[in-house]
Design an enzyme around this catalytic site. Structure first.
Site, PDB file in Angstrom:
ATOM      1  N   GLY A  37      19.980  35.195  68.904  1.00 47.97           N
ATOM      2  CA  GLY A  37      19.152  34.851  70.059  1.00 47.97           C
ATOM      3  C   GLY A  37      17.674  34.882  69.733  1.00 47.97           C
ATOM      4  O   GLY A  37      16.912  33.983  70.126  1.00 47.97           O
ATOM      5  N   CYS A  38      17.256  35.879  68.996  1.00 43.36           N
ATOM      6  CA  CYS A  38      15.839  36.006  68.652  1.00 43.36           C
ATOM      7  C   CYS A  38      15.403  34.881  67.713  1.00 43.36           C
ATOM      8  O   CYS A  38      14.273  34.387  67.809  1.00 43.36           O
ATOM      9  CB  CYS A  38      15.573  37.373  68.029  1.00 43.36           C
ATOM     10  SG  CYS A  38      15.902  38.730  69.177  1.00 43.36           S
ATOM     11  N   THR A  39      16.289  34.461  66.837  1.00 42.70           N
ATOM     12  CA  THR A  39      15.981  33.352  65.936  1.00 42.70           C
ATOM     13  C   THR A  39      15.850  32.049  66.717  1.00 42.70           C
ATOM     14  O   THR A  39      14.906  31.276  66.501  1.00 42.70           O
ATOM     15  CB  THR A  39      17.042  33.244  64.830  1.00 42.70           C
ATOM     16  OG1 THR A  39      17.047  34.467  64.078  1.00 42.70           O
ATOM     17  CG2 THR A  39      16.764  32.075  63.906  1.00 42.70           C
TER      18      THR A  39
END
Length: 158
Positions: free
Chosen positions: A43-45
């Site tokens: 998700g952060c990527t």
């Protein structure tokens, strides 16, 4: 807490570059501060790469972006290099900034309770006041929200 129209909490954190970035050093232009849980996770990527892929839009609006999470500057440096991210990542290793912005929260996952980042975005005007706040933003929704809020801010300032 962080209320729209109030001064944004100040910060001075080490960036992936090794330099210290402060809120004061970003004055004079809109700033998107986004808090994310952890470098190099799915998700952060997606969230970071969406900003990267639309970086020209932030530039067109005269805005800058900083990402903040509890990992070290070394972790941020590797994440930034792996995905060619054009914006600084700040190391909030003691989560003081996350606490000041009200995003260091109790979380529950698979029956375990722990403290962590509530993925959130903040738009700060050129004078250091909060213009928009979005708590609990989804990784895939953050970009559209941030761009829309910066566009509103720029339009009202014109």
């Amino acid at each position: 807490m962080t209320e729209i129209g109030q001064p944004a909490p100040d910060f001075a954190l080490e960036a992936d570059s090794g330099q210290t970035i402060t809120l004061e050093s970003l004055r004079g232009r809109p700033v998107v501060v986004y808090f994310y849980p952890k470098d190099d996770t799915p998700g952060c990527t997606r969230q970071a790469c969406a900003i990267r892929d639309n970086w020209a839009e932030f530039g067109r609006l005269g805005a800058t972006v900083v990402g903040v999470s509890p990992q070290s500057a070394d972790s941020h440096r590797a994440f930034k290099q792996k995905y060619s991210l054009p914006f600084p990542l700040l190391a909030d290793t003691d989560h003081a900034m996350a606490e000041a912005y009200g995003v260091w929260v109790e979380k529950k996952n698979y029956g375990k309770t722990y403290m962590g980042i509530n993925r959130s975005g903040f738009v700060i005007d050129g004078e250091g006041r909060l213009a928009a706040v979005k708590r609990g933003v989804k990784p895939d929704d953050h970009l559209a929200w941030a761009l829309a809020e910066v566009e509103k801010l720029v339009a009202t300032a014109a």
